[in-house]
Design a protein around this motif. Structure first.
Motif, PDB file in Angstrom:
ATOM      1  N   VAL A  53      -6.663   8.042  21.971  1.00  0.00           N
ATOM      2  CA  VAL A  53      -8.116   7.818  22.071  1.00  0.00           C
ATOM      3  C   VAL A  53      -8.423   6.399  22.527  1.00  0.00           C
ATOM      4  CG1 VAL A  53     -10.284   7.703  20.760  1.00  0.00           C
ATOM      5  CG2 VAL A  53      -8.668   9.570  20.343  1.00  0.00           C
ATOM      6  N   THR A  54      -7.738   5.426  21.943  1.00  0.00           N
ATOM      7  CA  THR A  54      -8.095   4.023  22.182  1.00  0.00           C
ATOM      8  C   THR A  54      -7.141   3.314  23.130  1.00  0.00           C
ATOM      9  OG1 THR A  54      -6.761   3.352  20.292  1.00  0.00           O
ATOM     10  CG2 THR A  54      -9.096   3.800  19.884  1.00  0.00           C
ATOM     11  N   THR A 105     -15.529   2.858  11.943  1.00  0.00           N
ATOM     12  CA  THR A 105     -16.499   1.796  11.642  1.00  0.00           C
ATOM     13  C   THR A 105     -15.801   0.444  11.598  1.00  0.00           C
ATOM     14  OG1 THR A 105     -17.788   3.379  10.353  1.00  0.00           O
ATOM     15  CG2 THR A 105     -18.268   1.050   9.981  1.00  0.00           C
ATOM     16  N   ALA A 106     -14.621   0.420  10.978  1.00  0.00           N
ATOM     17  CA  ALA A 106     -13.887  -0.850  10.863  1.00  0.00           C
ATOM     18  C   ALA A 106     -13.517  -1.402  12.235  1.00  0.00           C
ATOM     19  CB  ALA A 106     -12.634  -0.657  10.021  1.00  0.00           C
ATOM     20  N   LEU A 107     -13.140  -0.516  13.153  1.00  0.00           N
ATOM     21  CA  LEU A 107     -12.754  -0.967  14.494  1.00  0.00           C
ATOM     22  C   LEU A 107     -13.968  -1.179  15.389  1.00  0.00           C
ATOM     23  CD1 LEU A 107      -9.637   1.324  15.074  1.00  0.00           C
ATOM     24  CD2 LEU A 107      -9.623  -1.160  14.956  1.00  0.00           C
ATOM     25  N   GLY A 108     -15.144  -0.738  14.901  1.00  0.00           N
ATOM     26  CA  GLY A 108     -16.351  -0.881  15.703  1.00  0.00           C
ATOM     27  C   GLY A 108     -16.422   0.123  16.836  1.00  0.00           C
ATOM     28  N   ILE A 109     -15.769   1.279  16.659  1.00  0.00           N
ATOM     29  CA  ILE A 109     -15.789   2.309  17.695  1.00  0.00           C
ATOM     30  C   ILE A 109     -17.088   3.108  17.569  1.00  0.00           C
ATOM     31  CG2 ILE A 109     -14.683   4.436  18.488  1.00  0.00           C
ATOM     32  CD1 ILE A 109     -12.033   3.287  17.474  1.00  0.00           C
ATOM     33  N   GLU A 151     -14.442   8.156   9.566  1.00  0.00           N
ATOM     34  CA  GLU A 151     -15.646   7.323   9.712  1.00  0.00           C
ATOM     35  C   GLU A 151     -15.321   5.879   9.342  1.00  0.00           C
ATOM     36  OE1 GLU A 151     -18.550   9.895   7.358  1.00  0.00           O
ATOM     37  OE2 GLU A 151     -19.900   8.591   8.502  1.00  0.00           O
ATOM     38  N   THR A 152     -14.524   5.720   8.279  1.00  0.00           N
ATOM     39  CA  THR A 152     -14.220   4.374   7.796  1.00  0.00           C
ATOM     40  C   THR A 152     -13.438   3.594   8.841  1.00  0.00           C
ATOM     41  OG1 THR A 152     -14.063   5.326   5.577  1.00  0.00           O
ATOM     42  CG2 THR A 152     -13.223   3.089   5.864  1.00  0.00           C
ATOM     43  N   LEU A 153     -12.418   4.224   9.411  1.00  0.00           N
ATOM     44  CA  LEU A 153     -11.572   3.521  10.382  1.00  0.00           C
ATOM     45  C   LEU A 153     -12.341   3.245  11.672  1.00  0.00           C
ATOM     46  CD1 LEU A 153      -8.804   2.346  10.822  1.00  0.00           C
ATOM     47  CD2 LEU A 153      -7.978   4.589  11.507  1.00  0.00           C
ATOM     48  N   VAL A 203     -21.321  11.737  13.989  1.00  0.00           N
ATOM     49  CA  VAL A 203     -20.601  12.510  12.967  1.00  0.00           C
ATOM     50  C   VAL A 203     -21.313  13.839  12.695  1.00  0.00           C
ATOM     51  CG1 VAL A 203     -19.835  12.516  10.544  1.00  0.00           C
ATOM     52  CG2 VAL A 203     -19.805  10.386  11.852  1.00  0.00           C
TER      53      VAL A 203
END
Lengths: 444, 69
Positions: free
Chosen positions: A285-286, A343-347, A339-341, A351
């Motif tokens: 994905v990234t 959000t943490a990466l700012g992606i 969602e947490t990950l 949802v």
């Protein structure tokens, strides 16, 4: 003259590589060096033997030592490879001196991150990894009344469940606010945590490890919330790539901490391949590298490295990382981002969440399945999923990993066809319901 | 990560991570808001420039289109 292929490491990647190399070039002299007494077993099964779901450790072995010898794979047990020289093409082996190679495959696996606290050298600290040690610890567990599991990692979740099954008073400490808090969302693990509490486990979240207390053997774990008395501490810290030997030989490592490889599992050093937990691979994905995946990833990477080292052509692909496990009375799983990950990466993401059922609503044993889907705004390509239920989680995670890899959109999933058969599938597939909820939330 | 957990915990009304102490306060209350201002494209571009396997050759799989037969 037959080419000599040396493999350092006898875990899933090392054995996968050795087997694939021999299959590609049956005339090759394939030699494996492992510091341990055994190769080719499933360390992932160890918690389930401790929990008594699996009756014995012998079932975890894939094959006997004789079987590997019969395949022509020359395994040197309890033999440590301490370094290698890529110019002279030699491996330094304890007790054997310098051993020449034509091709080298590094499969040195992982080490647990050091807890980095006082008392980390005490007896009574259990790092779940080696099967012989696990056999010894299993006997110790018979006399353990109270245990502390340090960190709610995937292994930590399995060990809490196993120790509870074993009737041991189990404490879990973790600096996060919920279990697996770096990878999963609180609504997904909430049922797991509730079921642990029902089994008597004591959960200490937002709690940091300060040290292990004892004279020779651990008798308590010191935390930010005070001391927890125990007979045993199971240390389940992060898996870090074991790149010591490779780095010392000049093989390049990347930003995720693993050995840099390409799609052929070829490293920066000539005639050197690598596979398993010691490498990093790009995320589909990234396109950002990730490290520390599952045994199935390690085995598949080993096959690629072994085939190519022996002269074949086999590619590996960027990963989408499907995962799943039994924790407490539940199955949880997912693919790529929570969602947490995200959000943490700012992606950027949108949802959709829905609760469906695993079988026809009237069929005995029907259970709720909660599915959460994450998609890229605009294109609505699937970028992640999280699930909790009591059945069918693994299959959905595998399916969704292929959906991520192939660029499936939420629109595709909202209109997906699904199997309807009362004992195994409901009229409405929970994945489709979550996709429809996401679209409804967007007002489309 | 802790800042993300705070956000997600608030959404699902569960216990949030512990309050930041010492140096954590700087990272959570100063660095994270600044980090969030940077667009994802810029952040991912920086991450992709770091050394790693992602900068090696990874061929995109060719997928056939249309009916199989």
């Amino acid at each position: 003259m037959a080419q000599r292929i040396v493999v350092i490491g006898g875990g899933a990647a090392g054995i996968g590589a050795a087997g694939a190399a021999k299959a590609e070039d049956p005339s090759a002299d394939v030699r494996v060096y492992t510091e341990f007494e055994d190769v080719g077993y499933s360390p992932c099964g160890i918690p389930y033997v401790h929990g008594k779901e699996i009756p014995d450790f012998e079932r975890l072995f894939l094959a006997t030592k004789e079987a590997y010898a019969g395949q022509g794979i020359d395994i040197h047990y309890e033999t440590r490879a301490t370094g290698f020289n890529t110019e002279r093409k030699t491996v330094s082996v304890q007790g054997e001196g310098d051993v020449g190679y034509d091709k080298l495959i590094i499969a040195t696996g992982f080490d647990y991150a050091s807890p980095g606290v006082p008392g980390a050298d005490l007896d009574g600290l259990y790092y779940v990894k080696n099967i012989r040690r696990a056999m010894q610890w299993d006997k110790v567990l018979d006399g353990v009344r109270s245990a502390v599991v340090v960190e709610a990692s995937p292994l930590g979740l399995e060990m809490v469940t196993a120790l509870c099954h074993r009737g041991i008073e189990t404490h879990l400490i973790d600096p996060g606010a919920w279990a697996l808090s770096a990878a999963t969302d609180p609504d997904i693990v909430a049922p797991v945590q509730d079921s642990w509490r029902e089994k008597g486990a004591k959960l200490h979240f937002n709690t940091t490890l300060n040290g292990f207390v004892g004279d020779n053997s651990v008798r308590a774990v010191a935390t930010s919330d005070g001391e927890i008395p125990c007979d045993l501490a199971v240390v389940c810290t992060k898996k870090e790539a074991n790149t010591g030997v490779a780095s010392a030989a000049g093989v390049r490592t990347g930003s995720a901490g693993g050995i840099i490889v390409d799609e052929w599992m070829y490293t920066s050093a000539p005639m050197v391949w690598a596979a398993g937990d010691c490498i990093e691979v790009p995320h589909s994905v990234t396109n950002i590298p990730v490290q520390g995946l599952s045994g199935s990833h390690a085995y598949a990477q080993g096959k690629v490295a072994g085939t190519n080292a022996a002269g074949g052509r086999r590619r590996y692909q960027p990963v989408s990382v499907p995962w799943g496990m039994v924790a407490g009375d539940w199955m949880i799983g997912g693919v790529s981002f929570s969602e947490t990950l995200a959000t943490a990466l700012g992606i950027p993401h949108v949802v959709g969440v829905a609760e469906g059922i695993s079988r026809a609503r009237y069929y005995p044993g029907v259970e709720k399945v909660r599915v959460k889907l994450l998609a890229e705004p605009g294109s609505l390509r699937l970028i992640g999923a999280q699930m909790v239920g009591r059945e069918g989680i693994k299959e959905r995670a595998d399916f969704l990993a292929m959906a991520v890899r192939t660029g499936i959109t939420i629109g595709d999933l909202a209109t997906m066809e699904n199997v309807y058969s009362p004992p195994i599938g409901a009229l409405n597939e929970p994945i489709a319901l979550a996709a429809q909820a996401l679209l409804a939330g967007l007002g489309s | 990560m802790v800042a993300a957990q705070e956000k997600v915990a608030a959404k699902y009304r569960v216990t949030p991570p512990a309050r930041p102490r010492g140096r954590e306060w700087f990272w959570l209350r100063v660095y994270v808001p600044l980090y969030r201002v940077v667009p994802w494209r810029a952040r991912s571009a920086i991450m992709r420039r770091m050394p790693g396997s992602h900068r090696m050759t990874w061929t995109e799989a060719q997928r056939p289109r249309g009916p199989a037969i």
